[in-house]
Motif scaffolding. Structure first.
Motif, mmCIF file in Angstrom:
data_model
loop_
_atom_site.group_PDB
_atom_site.id
_atom_site.type_symbol
_atom_site.label_atom_id
_atom_site.label_comp_id
_atom_site.label_asym_id
_atom_site.label_seq_id
_atom_site.Cartn_x
_atom_site.Cartn_y
_atom_site.Cartn_z
ATOM 1 N N LEU A 82 0.821 -1.209 0.000
ATOM 2 C CA LEU A 82 0.000 0.000 0.000
ATOM 3 C C LEU A 82 0.856 1.260 0.000
ATOM 4 C CD1 LEU A 82 -2.918 -0.819 2.435
ATOM 5 C CD2 LEU A 82 -3.019 -0.574 -0.034
ATOM 6 N N GLN A 133 -3.425 3.841 -5.019
ATOM 7 C CA GLN A 133 -3.736 4.276 -3.662
ATOM 8 C C GLN A 133 -5.062 5.033 -3.625
ATOM 9 O OE1 GLN A 133 -0.345 6.556 -2.411
ATOM 10 N NE2 GLN A 133 0.842 4.734 -1.873
ATOM 11 N N ILE A 137 -7.915 2.512 -3.905
ATOM 12 C CA ILE A 137 -8.119 1.808 -2.640
ATOM 13 C C ILE A 137 -8.839 2.711 -1.649
ATOM 14 C CG2 ILE A 137 -6.929 0.801 -0.658
ATOM 15 C CD1 ILE A 137 -4.804 -0.204 -2.665
ATOM 16 N N VAL A 189 -12.484 1.961 0.082
ATOM 17 C CA VAL A 189 -12.678 1.946 1.536
ATOM 18 C C VAL A 189 -13.772 2.920 1.940
ATOM 19 C CG1 VAL A 189 -11.573 2.552 3.722
ATOM 20 C CG2 VAL A 189 -10.379 1.109 2.097
#
Length: 74
Positions: A43, A51, A54, A58
């Motif tokens: 990550l 990034q 992601i 989330v």
């Protein structure tokens, strides 16, 4: 793609394979620890578009998660 990112990703995949194919407890815990460390490292080393993707996943996935109802005392 950075060579360090690729090495970390391959290490995580190997440890995950090891985790699913071993029946003893201690090697499984160690393999899972290696997977977690490599995941965090991946990550950090990932390019910014990955990034950002992601982060968006989330934020979208946790949108419907809320705290349980809390009663006020008093």
């Amino acid at each position: 793609m950075s060579s360090l990112l690729l090495i970390s990703l391959l290490t995580a995949l190997g440890a995950a394979y090891f985790y699913f194919n071993v029946s003893e407890e201690i090697p499984r815990i160690m393999a899972l620890t290696i997977v977690a460390i490599c995941f965090i490292l991946d990550l950090i080393l990932a390019p910014w578009p990955i990034q950002l993707l992601i982060l968006m996943l989330v934020l979208i996935a946790t949108r419907n998660v809320s705290l349980p109802n809390q009663r006020r005392l008093g």
